[in-house]
Design an enzyme around this catalytic site. Sequence first.
Site, mmCIF file in Angstrom:
data_model
loop_
_atom_site.group_PDB
_atom_site.id
_atom_site.type_symbol
_atom_site.label_atom_id
_atom_site.label_comp_id
_atom_site.label_asym_id
_atom_site.label_seq_id
_atom_site.Cartn_x
_atom_site.Cartn_y
_atom_site.Cartn_z
ATOM 1 N N VAL A 181 0.849 -1.186 0.000
ATOM 2 C CA VAL A 181 0.000 0.000 0.000
ATOM 3 C C VAL A 181 0.887 1.238 0.000
ATOM 4 C CG1 VAL A 181 -1.896 1.173 1.136
ATOM 5 C CG2 VAL A 181 -1.630 -1.287 1.412
ATOM 6 N N ASP A 187 -10.946 -11.669 6.529
ATOM 7 C CA ASP A 187 -9.615 -11.414 7.094
ATOM 8 C C ASP A 187 -9.702 -10.280 8.115
ATOM 9 O OD1 ASP A 187 -6.981 -11.999 7.494
ATOM 10 O OD2 ASP A 187 -6.250 -10.963 5.714
#
Length: 690
Positions: free
Chosen positions: A359, A474
Amino acid sequence: MRHLVVVLLSLPLLLAASQEFTYAGFRNAGGGGNNPNLTFNGVTELRPDGILRLTNETSRLIGHAFYPSPLRLLAGGGGRNGMAVSFSTEFAFAVVPEYPKLGGHGLAFVVAPDPRLPGALPSQYLGLLSAADVGNATNHVLAVEFDTVQDFEFGDINDNHVGVDLNSLVSNASASAAPVNLKSGDTIVAWIDYDGGAKLLNVSIVAATAAASSASKPASPLISFHVDLSPIFLDQMFVGFSASTGLLASSHYLMGWSFKLGGGAAPPLDVSSLPSLPRPAAGKNRTSLILAAAFSAFVALVVLAGASAYAAYRYKNRDVVEPWELDYGPHRYNYSELRRATRGFRDRELLGSGGFGKVYRGVLPGKPPRTVVAVKRVSHESRQGLREFVAEIASIGRLRHRNLVQLQGWCRRRGDLLLVYDYMPNGSLDKHLFDDGLMAARLTWDVRLKILRNVASALLYLHEEWEHVVLHRDVKASNVLLDGDMSGRLGDFGLAKLYEHGANPSTTRVVGTLGYLAPELTRTGKATTAADVFAFGALVLEVVAGRRPIEPRAAAEELVLAEWAWERYAAGEVEKVVDARLRGVFDVAEASAAVKVALWCSQPAPAMRPTMREVARYLDAGDAAEVPEPPPPPPPPPVCSGEVGYCDFVHSYPSSSYERAAAAADGVTQTSVATFPYSPLSMRSSHVSV
Ligand SMILES: *[C@@H]1O[C@H](CO)[C@@H](O)[C@H](O)[C@H]1NC(C)=O
Ligand SMILES: *[C@@H]1O[C@H](CO)[C@@H](O)[C@H](O)[C@H]1NC(C)=O
Ligand SMILES: *[C@@H]1O[C@H](CO)[C@@H](O)[C@H](O)[C@H]1NC(C)=O
Ligand SMILES: *[C@@H]1O[C@H](CO)[C@@H](O)[C@H](O)[C@H]1NC(C)=O
Ligand SMILES: *[C@@H]1O[C@H](CO)[C@@H](O)[C@H](O)[C@H]1NC(C)=O
């Protein structure tokens, strides 16, 4: 007669000056047939195909295999003045984990004074040492570890590394094994060379599949470590291997081994002639092997066809927008725009990296104030199902909730999928919880509870309030981002499914993170809302206690946070679960409500867990008296034995009631009330993903 005895006695010494052996497979005591059988210890076994299996996939095992006679590793009289002599070794091994991606624990080449390695422990001790003697100079142990678990206690750099250990498990030198993946199950060839004159220890590895038939040693070693081994070695040392399993387990195999003492390279192994592991692993019958082979051939063809079509397509026009993509409207970004925004995906703009990719922070061009975004780069090799991904992303893009990290758009180019999200200035929750005291101090009880309520309401939205059921799959602290007000926002939703599309179809990929994985997931592989609830329960305990769901460093009884919390709760000491760093500044009713809710969510039987709606309601009420009593803890896992008491968390709940519950959860509409008549929370079966 006397002379003869003397000659006979000194003969081994003379031989030892330069000694070598080669085991090309271990059947009939190795290649030449003249080699002695290795000495086994622990669960090591010789398979009929000549492969040594040091451990299997059972938890907490140790396997050793040593050359049966000692070698003289010190020259020049031995004792204090002895100099470690040069040696060289090459060996071929493979690590086949129980669950793909989750290996446990690793294998080591060992030089030690006693081939039994007395007192050694499994798990992170690799069958080499014990908690009592780690680091003690009296060990005289050299180990080169091929470790597939990141152990924080020993400062491991990652879960795929090679390390040189002297008398300890804290590596004196280590390096990531990448691009080699130690737990891939592929044959890996390793070389360890010690130059006694230059006092230099080199370690090299290569995946045998990368080399044609016989692996060739890389030009430069992975580790080149200046060390004088003279103080480590004693006059007589044994050489061999050790492997261990722990919480999670791998089978550790050895296919061949050559060794040379006294300078020069060990005899090269002909990897193509070594016995190789049947794949898929043993235990499948012939039919399924043939089917698997046919299937892989088919998949290979499809992939090949797909790949060449894609290559041709890329050649023709790189920037084409296919007509169907237009249906998904305004979310599409231009690749060059995102590249500029992230300054060419520079490392300095890196915000973090997770299971799905890296990211980056990006600043979109435009009039000030410019929009800051987070750009997630998801690697995706295959074009298969791309249309589904984009459809999926478009649908994720339509999800809107104040506690979700908003997806603003996407862009795809070649194998890369770029996802553009709102930028979260305060980073992720796990950083605050664990990275340093200063950040943790900002997490007062009120802030923690607010974050948990935020995440619960986001999950409730995903599960029940949107047009489809969206599974997160998740939920964990690193996927909870904190905005400018320290409100919690759930990120990465829907990505797990995306990831699964790209998975190798012949393997079941369990998506999730150890400690947050519901027990039934590792068996059925089927994600459900109940599995999200389980993960949320682990998150609640993590935030309340300020501890990770599985804490490898903790004492045995504190290893699995949920089990420990159960015990505290049962003993009427709920307050002890709460993070000590809060110094007692918290609302007891709210904290015990949170713990009780978490204990409900952590139920091994999916049908016993509450829905997110119930969870959110109880958290909002913040009144422990309103939350029903959680049922008594599940029976202790049978694998919990031994000194350290590590238990295989994933197998913690093999009880028959769990089996029934899993079966109940599989039938979508089946009611579970009959199975669990005593649960005061309302029952519902698990939704299956859309
Ligand atoms: C090695 O072990 C095998 C059987 O395990 C035995 O038949 C053989 O004689 C042994 N060889 C030596 C050299 O001890
Ligand atoms: C692994 O080996 C141990 C000891 O030899 C044995 O008890 C256990 O059943 C084996 N486990 C598997 C999964 O083969
Ligand atoms: C190291 O081991 C020796 C022998 O086992 C023991 O006497 C000594 O106390 C140990 N040293 C430390 C620091 O634990
Ligand atoms: C290896 O590391 C240990 C501590 O981890 C240290 O005590 C020891 O001196 C190191 N040895 C060498 C040769 O660097
Ligand atoms: C170890 O690696 C270095 C390069 O880093 C090389 O110069 C040296 O010859 C190697 N030594 C041995 C014993 O392989």
